[in-house]
Design an enzyme around this catalytic site. Structure first.
Site, short mmCIF file in Angstrom:
data_model
loop_
_atom_site.label_atom_id
_atom_site.label_comp_id
_atom_site.label_asym_id
_atom_site.label_seq_id
_atom_site.Cartn_x
_atom_site.Cartn_y
_atom_site.Cartn_z
N GLY A 72 9.19 -25.77 -1.17
CA GLY A 72 9.73 -26.69 -0.17
C GLY A 72 9.56 -28.15 -0.56
N ILE B 131 7.58 -30.86 0.54
CA ILE B 131 6.26 -31.43 0.20
C ILE B 131 5.55 -30.55 -0.83
CG2 ILE B 131 4.08 -32.29 1.15
CD1 ILE B 131 5.51 -32.37 3.93
N ASP C 29 6.96 -13.03 1.60
CA ASP C 29 6.66 -13.62 2.88
C ASP C 29 5.14 -13.65 3.05
OD1 ASP C 29 6.33 -14.06 5.71
OD2 ASP C 29 8.48 -13.58 5.87
N PHE D 47 1.38 -24.62 2.91
CA PHE D 47 2.53 -25.36 3.44
C PHE D 47 3.49 -24.46 4.22
CE2 PHE D 47 1.64 -27.85 -0.49
CZ PHE D 47 1.54 -29.11 0.04
N SER E 253 0.16 -31.92 11.33
CA SER E 253 1.17 -32.95 11.56
C SER E 253 0.67 -33.96 12.59
CB SER E 253 2.43 -32.27 12.08
OG SER E 253 3.31 -33.22 12.63
N TYR F 240 6.80 -26.41 18.27
CA TYR F 240 6.29 -26.62 16.91
C TYR F 240 4.86 -27.17 16.97
CZ TYR F 240 5.74 -29.22 12.48
OH TYR F 240 5.27 -29.75 11.30
N LYS G 76 0.83 -25.90 15.21
CA LYS G 76 -0.09 -26.66 14.36
C LYS G 76 -1.46 -26.77 15.01
CE LYS G 76 2.72 -27.45 11.00
NZ LYS G 76 2.52 -26.70 9.76
N ASN H 164 16.13 -35.68 11.13
CA ASN H 164 15.20 -36.78 10.83
C ASN H 164 15.95 -37.99 10.29
OD1 ASN H 164 13.25 -34.10 9.94
ND2 ASN H 164 12.54 -35.54 11.48
N LEU H 165 15.30 -39.14 10.45
CA LEU H 165 15.96 -40.41 10.17
C LEU H 165 16.45 -40.55 8.72
CD1 LEU H 165 16.80 -43.22 11.19
CD2 LEU H 165 14.53 -44.03 10.51
N ARG I 239 16.23 -40.54 22.33
CA ARG I 239 16.18 -39.08 22.14
C ARG I 239 15.02 -38.55 22.98
NH1 ARG I 239 15.37 -36.94 16.03
NH2 ARG I 239 13.37 -37.98 16.29
N ASP J 298 10.90 -38.62 22.26
CA ASP J 298 10.46 -39.61 21.27
C ASP J 298 9.47 -40.60 21.88
OD1 ASP J 298 11.83 -38.60 19.15
OD2 ASP J 298 13.34 -40.20 19.05
#
Ligand code: NAD
Ligand code: UFG
Length: 332
Positions: free
Chosen positions: A10, A12, A58, A80, A124, A148, A152, A198-199, A291, A294
Site C-alpha cells: 500500500g 505508506i 489475507d 499497516f 491515526s 473507521y 483504530k 482526500n485533498l 463537509r 470535518d
C-alpha cells in the site's frame, strides 16, 4: 533482522519497505492486494536494488499467517494492513470492523504463538476526534466520529491490554497525521481508485485535468483564512518514522504511543496555492459547504517522537506538493 510488513504494497507500507531495505533490514510483505497492485514489488526492487518477498495472503487467514511465521522467523512486525476510507466506513461498517479487527487479532495470535512480540501499528490522528487544544499531545482525550475511528481506537486498546497481560511485548502505536507526497523516483505514490476523498489526491487530478475543479469544503472555519488546517507530512518522512519505531521496539519493552506529524498546520488554500506555485500549474477551485464531520484544525505535538524515537519530519510542504504531482505525471 527480518521485518514482516502487513499491507506493505500500500501507500505508506511501500515507502516504509524502501526505507527498511535501505537501512539494511530484510523485508517480507503480506498483502492481499485489496487496495494495491503487485507491481509495487518490482518498483521497490528498482529503487533499492534489493528483493522483497510478497505473500499474497489475507492477514485474517490464521492458517496462512501461521505458515508464514513458521517459515520466515520474523523479528518484528509493522502492521499497516487495513481499510482506511472514512466515507466507506460509514456505509460499510461491518466490513471495516471485520477487516481491521480480525486482521489485527489474527496477527497478534500468530505472533504470540511464534514468540514474536515486537510490533509497530498504524493508528491515526482520527482518534483525537475534535481536539479542544492545539497542538495535539498523545495524552489528549480520545473520541471518534465514524466507524473507521473506533477500529483504530479498539486496536490501540487491544495492544495495551496485551502488554498488561504479558510484559514481554514491545509495542509502538503510531498516530499518523495527514500523509501526502510520493517517492522522489515517481515509482511509488498514492493512487486511489475512483474519485478521491482526500485533498491532495483530488488536487493532483484537477491539475492533471482528470477532474474539473476542486471543491473547498468551507471557508468559515476558525482558522487563518477560514479553510480547514491540517498537519500534512511527507510519506517518506513518515516511512522513516517507522524505522525509528522499529529500532525502539527492538530495544525496549513496553507499549507507547507517538504522533507522527510535522507539528505545522497548513490551510486548504495554502496547500492549493503552494501546489500551483511549485508545479507551475492551475488548480481551479470553488468554495462549497463544509463537509460533515470535518474539524477546524488539527496538528501534532512532535515532542514525544523527537525525544523518545529521535525522529522528526524534515521535508517541507513544497517538496510534498512537488512529489505528489511528479508521481501522478509519471503514472498518467
Ligand atoms: P493502503 O490502502 O494504501 O494500504 C493498505 C494495504 O493493506 C493495501 O495494500 C491493502 O491491499 C492491504 N490490506 C488491507 N486489508 C488486508 C488484509 N486483511 N490482509 C492483507 N492485506 C490487506 O493504505 P495506507 O494509506 O498505506 O495506510 C496504511 C495504514 O495506515 C492503514 O492501516 C491506515 O488505516 C493507516 N493510516 C493511513 C492514513 C492515510 O491518510 N493514508 C492516515 C492514518 C492512518
Ligand atoms: N478538503 C477539501 N476538499 C476536498 C477534500 C478535502 O476542501 O476535496 C479539505 C477538508 O475539508 C480538510 C482538508 O482538506 O480541511 C483535509 O482533508 P482530507 O480529506 O485530505 O483529510 P482529513 O484530515 O479529513 O482526514 C485524513 C484521513 C483520515 C485521518 C486524518 C488524520 O482521511 O482517515 O486524515 O490522519 F484520520
Amino acid at each position: 533482522m527480518k521485518i514482516l510488513v502487513t499491507g506493505g504494497c500500500g501507500y505508506i507500507g511501500s515507502h516504509t519497505c524502501v526505507e527498511l531495505l535501505e537501512s539494511g533490514y530484510e523485508v517480507v510483505i503480506v498483502d492481499n492486494l485489496s487496495n494495491s497492485k503487485e507491481d509495487v514489488i518490482d518498483k521497490i526492487k528498482t529503487i533499492t536494488g534489493k528483493k522483497v518477498k510478497l505473500y499474497k495472503e489475507d492477514v485474517c487467514n490464521y492458517t496462512a499467517m501461521d505458515k508464514i511465521f513458521e517459515k520466515e522467523k520474523v523479528d518484528a512486525v509493522i502492521h499497516f494492513a487495513g481499510y482506511k476510507a472514512v466515507g466507506e466506513s460509514v456505509s460499510k461498517p461491518l466490513m471495516y470492523y471485520r477487516n481491521n479487527l480480525d486482521s489485527t487479532l489474527t496477527l497478534l495470535e500468530v505472533m504470540t504463538k511464534h514468540n514474536c512480540k515486537k510490533i509497530a501499528f498504524s493508528s491515526s490522528a482520527t482518534v483525537y476526534g475534535k481536539p479542544k487544544k492545539l497542538p495535539i499531545l498523545e495524552d489528549f482525550p480520545l473520541s471518534t466520529t465514524n466507524p473507521y475511528g473506533p477500529t483504530k481506537l479498539m486496536i490501540e486498546m487491544i495492544l495495551k491490554d496485551l502488554y498488561t497481560s504479558d510484559n514481554e511485548w514491545s509495542i509502538a502505536i503510531l498516530r499518523y497525521f495527514n500523509p501526502i507526497g510520493a517517492h522522489k523516483s515517481g515509482l511509488l505514490g498514492e493512487d486511489p481508485n475512483g474519485i478521491p476523498n482526500n485533498l491532495m489526491p483530488y488536487i493532483v487530478k484537477v491539475a492533471n485535468k482528470e477532474l474539473k475543479e476542486l471543491s473547498i469544503f468551507g471557508n468559515d472555519y476558525n482558522t487563518k483564512d477560514g479553510t480547514g488546517v491540517r498537519d500534512y507530512i511527507h510519506v517518506v518522512d513518515l516511512a522513516k518514522g517507522h524505522i525509528k519505531a522499529i529500532e525502539k521496539v527492538m530495544k525496549d519493552k513496553g507499549v507507547d504511543t507517538y504522533n507522527l506529524g510535522t507539528g505545522k498546520g497548513y490551510s486548504v488554500l495554502e496547500i492549493v496555492n503552494t501546489f500551483q506555485k511549485v508545479n507551475n500549474v492551475k488548480v481551479p477551485y470553488k468554495i462549497v459547504d463544509r463537509r460533515p464531520g470535518d474539524i477546524d484544525a488539527c496538528y501534532a505535538s512532535t515532542k514525544k517522537a523527537k525525544e523518545l524515537l529521535n525522529w522528526k519530519a524534515e521535508l517541507e510542504i513544497d517538496e510534498m506538493c512537488k512529489d505528489s504531482y511528479n508521481f501522478v505525471k509519471k503514472n498518467k
